[in-house]
Design a protein around this motif. Structure first.
Motif, PDB file in Angstrom:
ATOM      1  N   ASP A 245       0.910  -0.754   0.066  1.00  0.00           N
ATOM      2  CA  ASP A 245       0.250   0.139  -0.066  1.00  0.00           C
ATOM      3  C   ASP A 245       0.842   0.737   0.142  1.00  0.00           C
ATOM      4  N   LEU A 246       2.315   0.908   0.882  1.00  0.00           N
ATOM      5  CA  LEU A 246       3.482   1.440   0.336  1.00  0.00           C
ATOM      6  C   LEU A 246       3.650   2.664  -0.164  1.00  0.00           C
ATOM      7  N   GLY A 247       3.576   1.836  -1.386  1.00  0.00           N
ATOM      8  CA  GLY A 247       5.226   1.197  -2.080  1.00  0.00           C
ATOM      9  C   GLY A 247       6.629   0.720  -2.041  1.00  0.00           C
ATOM     10  N   VAL A 248       6.903   0.127  -0.882  1.00  0.00           N
ATOM     11  CA  VAL A 248       7.636  -0.163  -0.444  1.00  0.00           C
ATOM     12  C   VAL A 248       7.668  -1.207  -1.359  1.00  0.00           C
ATOM     13  N   PRO A 249       9.720  -1.496  -2.000  1.00  0.00           N
ATOM     14  CA  PRO A 249       9.989  -2.106  -2.664  1.00  0.00           C
ATOM     15  C   PRO A 249       9.712  -3.699  -2.151  1.00  0.00           C
ATOM     16  N   LYS A 250      10.031  -4.582  -3.308  1.00  0.00           N
ATOM     17  CA  LYS A 250       9.789  -5.857  -2.368  1.00  0.00           C
ATOM     18  C   LYS A 250      10.772  -6.647  -1.361  1.00  0.00           C
ATOM     19  N   LYS A 251      12.383  -5.832  -1.651  1.00  0.00           N
ATOM     20  CA  LYS A 251      13.596  -5.472  -1.028  1.00  0.00           C
ATOM     21  C   LYS A 251      13.347  -4.925   0.734  1.00  0.00           C
ATOM     22  N   GLY A 252      12.431  -4.179   0.956  1.00  0.00           N
ATOM     23  CA  GLY A 252      11.828  -2.873   1.887  1.00  0.00           C
ATOM     24  C   GLY A 252      10.969  -4.201   2.574  1.00  0.00           C
ATOM     25  N   ILE A 253       9.843  -4.713   1.607  1.00  0.00           N
ATOM     26  CA  ILE A 253       9.383  -6.079   2.657  1.00  0.00           C
ATOM     27  C   ILE A 253       9.624  -6.678   2.979  1.00  0.00           C
ATOM     28  N   ALA A 254      10.695  -7.467   2.546  1.00  0.00           N
ATOM     29  CA  ALA A 254      11.363  -8.221   2.692  1.00  0.00           C
ATOM     30  C   ALA A 254      12.454  -8.130   4.551  1.00  0.00           C
ATOM     31  N   ILE A 255      12.721  -6.701   4.174  1.00  0.00           N
ATOM     32  CA  ILE A 255      13.664  -6.581   5.274  1.00  0.00           C
ATOM     33  C   ILE A 255      12.772  -6.389   6.363  1.00  0.00           C
ATOM     34  N   ALA A 256      11.581  -5.688   6.366  1.00  0.00           N
ATOM     35  CA  ALA A 256      10.420  -6.009   8.011  1.00  0.00           C
ATOM     36  C   ALA A 256      10.643  -7.331   7.828  1.00  0.00           C
ATOM     37  N   LEU A 257       9.624  -7.804   7.442  1.00  0.00           N
ATOM     38  CA  LEU A 257       9.689  -9.861   7.611  1.00  0.00           C
ATOM     39  C   LEU A 257      10.948  -9.822   9.087  1.00  0.00           C
ATOM     40  N   ALA A 258      12.283 -10.065   8.069  1.00  0.00           N
ATOM     41  CA  ALA A 258      13.155 -10.429   8.573  1.00  0.00           C
ATOM     42  C   ALA A 258      13.351  -9.868   9.855  1.00  0.00           C
ATOM     43  N   THR A 259      12.541  -8.337   9.624  1.00  0.00           N
ATOM     44  CA  THR A 259      13.099  -7.657  10.758  1.00  0.00           C
ATOM     45  C   THR A 259      12.215  -8.066  12.236  1.00  0.00           C
ATOM     46  N   ALA A 260      10.843  -8.066  11.645  1.00  0.00           N
ATOM     47  CA  ALA A 260       9.826  -8.694  12.482  1.00  0.00           C
ATOM     48  C   ALA A 260       9.859 -10.591  13.492  1.00  0.00           C
ATOM     49  N   MET A 261      10.431 -11.240  12.714  1.00  0.00           N
ATOM     50  CA  MET A 261      11.240 -12.680  13.158  1.00  0.00           C
ATOM     51  C   MET A 261      12.601 -12.172  13.820  1.00  0.00           C
ATOM     52  N   VAL A 262      12.778 -11.839  13.755  1.00  0.00           N
ATOM     53  CA  VAL A 262      14.450 -11.808  15.284  1.00  0.00           C
ATOM     54  C   VAL A 262      13.803 -10.759  16.297  1.00  0.00           C
ATOM     55  N   GLU A 263      13.130 -10.239  15.386  1.00  0.00           N
ATOM     56  CA  GLU A 263      12.483  -8.923  17.462  1.00  0.00           C
ATOM     57  C   GLU A 263      11.316  -9.333  17.502  1.00  0.00           C
ATOM     58  N   SER A 264      10.760 -10.218  17.161  1.00  0.00           N
ATOM     59  CA  SER A 264       9.202 -11.071  18.237  1.00  0.00           C
ATOM     60  C   SER A 264       9.450 -12.557  17.503  1.00  0.00           C
ATOM     61  N   TRP A 265       9.818 -12.965  16.376  1.00  0.00           N
ATOM     62  CA  TRP A 265       9.360 -13.773  16.348  1.00  0.00           C
ATOM     63  C   TRP A 265       7.982 -14.124  14.969  1.00  0.00           C
ATOM     64  N   ILE A 266       7.653 -12.900  14.999  1.00  0.00           N
ATOM     65  CA  ILE A 266       6.036 -12.361  14.392  1.00  0.00           C
ATOM     66  C   ILE A 266       5.456 -12.531  14.678  1.00  0.00           C
ATOM     67  N   ARG A 267       4.995 -12.296  15.875  1.00  0.00           N
ATOM     68  CA  ARG A 267       3.841 -12.082  17.183  1.00  0.00           C
ATOM     69  C   ARG A 267       3.843 -10.574  17.390  1.00  0.00           C
TER      70      ARG A 267
END
Length: 361
Positions: A245-267
């Motif tokens: 929705d924000l127009g973030v490139p695929k790499k940026g979305i992947a970075i956000a997913l990896a960050t959430a995994m490290v920080e909270s296990w995506i919870r």
């Protein structure tokens, strides 16, 4: 399920010996008249029997005090407890309590944890090790190299996992590239080095950590993989949807997913280091929003991406606010937003993050 460690206290030899002697041995001069009991003595004295009774009473009092001390030897954490608060209530130094429990100044404690309030004896430590070292954890598996894996369940802590596995906390942390301040999440798999694991394995782990300490090079083929549950998939879809929705490139979305995994296990967790909360472990005290806002996945994700749609305005800096983030190494870009103590961990999830986009995007 949280397993509480059992601590074995050993009574001082002098106390036990005194009790045994007082209750079993009759004084050699029992019933005899002492010199101070002689007629004409100016100061009356206790009879030998009275003296023995007094000694026995003193010993029993010491034993009762020792028993009371044993009850004070541990503290079970309740909601709102801190190590410094526990130490103050028991008249102890915070540094000592941390050392006795293999904790650091940034370690997190949880309700139900059992905190030692004194240095454990060598015998007690040996006993705990002998009782636990032979049996693997119920949620673990063992490889031919002697290294087991343990799947984290709700209530686990690094300290309790190490105790149940019969290894030191330092060794568990070293085997998994963690520190005592690291947060673990249900479903995460930890390596449990066996007694036969050679020192070279620890060295290899240390070398691996050093090779990734640049903050973002792509992980090797042995990088961790997980199967996401329903809660994690919801988080992944939320991040992907908002990113697009924000127009973030695929790499940026992947970075956000990896960050959430490290920080909270995506919870969307309601706990973390200091006041960190939510998917990205954002801190209200650092301007990321109120406690309620950082636990709102939509608010937290938009804040992570930042840019013109950042709900925090210029109070925080998101990925899109970082000049040249597209040209940065994967993990380095995540680190630029999070400013984490573990910059090398984000890159380990790069391959998985792109796979999640394909699977759930």
């Amino acid at each position: 399920m949280r397993h509480k460690p059992v601590f074995t206290a050993t009574a001082p030899v002098a106390v036990i010996g005194t009790i045994a002697l007082s209750l079993t041995a009759a004084p050699a001069h029992a019933g005899a008249t002492t010199e101070r009991d002689a007629p004409g003595s100016m100061t009356p004295s206790l009879t030998a029997r009275d003296a023995a009774a007094a000694r026995t009473a003193a010993v029993l009092a010491a034993a009762q005090e020792y028993a009371a001390a044993r009850k004070r030897a541990t503290h079970t954490v309740v909601r709102g407890d801190t190590i410094s608060g526990i130490a103050a209530r028991h008249g102890l130094r915070t540094a000592d309590v941390l050392a006795w429990n293999d904790l650091g100044w940034k370690s997190i404690i949880h309700p139900g944890d059992v905190i030692r309030l004194s240095a454990s004896s060598t015998a007690a430590t040996a006993q705990r090790t002998s009782n636990t070292s032979a049996a693997p954890t119920s949620s673990g598996s063992e490889s031919s190299s002697g290294t087991r894996t343990h799947t984290v369940v709700r209530g686990d802590t690094l300290w309790t996992i190490a105790q149940r596995s019969g290894i030191s906390l330092a060794r568990l942390l070293r085997a998994n590239d963690l520190t005592s301040a690291s947060i673990i999440y249900p479903g995460e798999k930890l390596r449990i080095p066996g007694a036969g694991t050679s020192a070279s394995a620890d060295t290899a782990t240390s070398s691996s950590k050093k090779s990734r300490s640049d903050g973002g090079k792509k992980a090797a083929a042995s990088s961790a993989t997980v199967s996401l549950d329903a809660e994690q998939i919801r988080g992944v879809k939320t991040i992907i949807t908002i990113g697009r929705d924000l127009g973030v490139p695929k790499k940026g979305i992947a970075i956000a997913l990896a960050t959430a995994m490290v920080e909270s296990w995506i919870r969307n967790v309601d706990y973390g280091t200091h006041d960190s909360l939510g998917l990205f472990q954002q801190r209200p005290s650092m301007g990321w929003g109120t406690a309620e806002q950082v636990q709102d996945p939509h608010h937290a994700t938009r804040a992570f991406f930042g840019g013109n749609s950042d709900p925090n305005g210029t109070a925080t800096r998101g990925l899109l606010d970082i000049d040249g983030w597209r040209d940065m190494e994967f993990g380095a870009a995540a680190q630029a937003v999070q400013v984490s103590a573990f910059p090398h961990r984000y890159g380990q999830w790069e391959e998985q993050a792109y796979a999640w986009i394909e699977a759930y995007g």
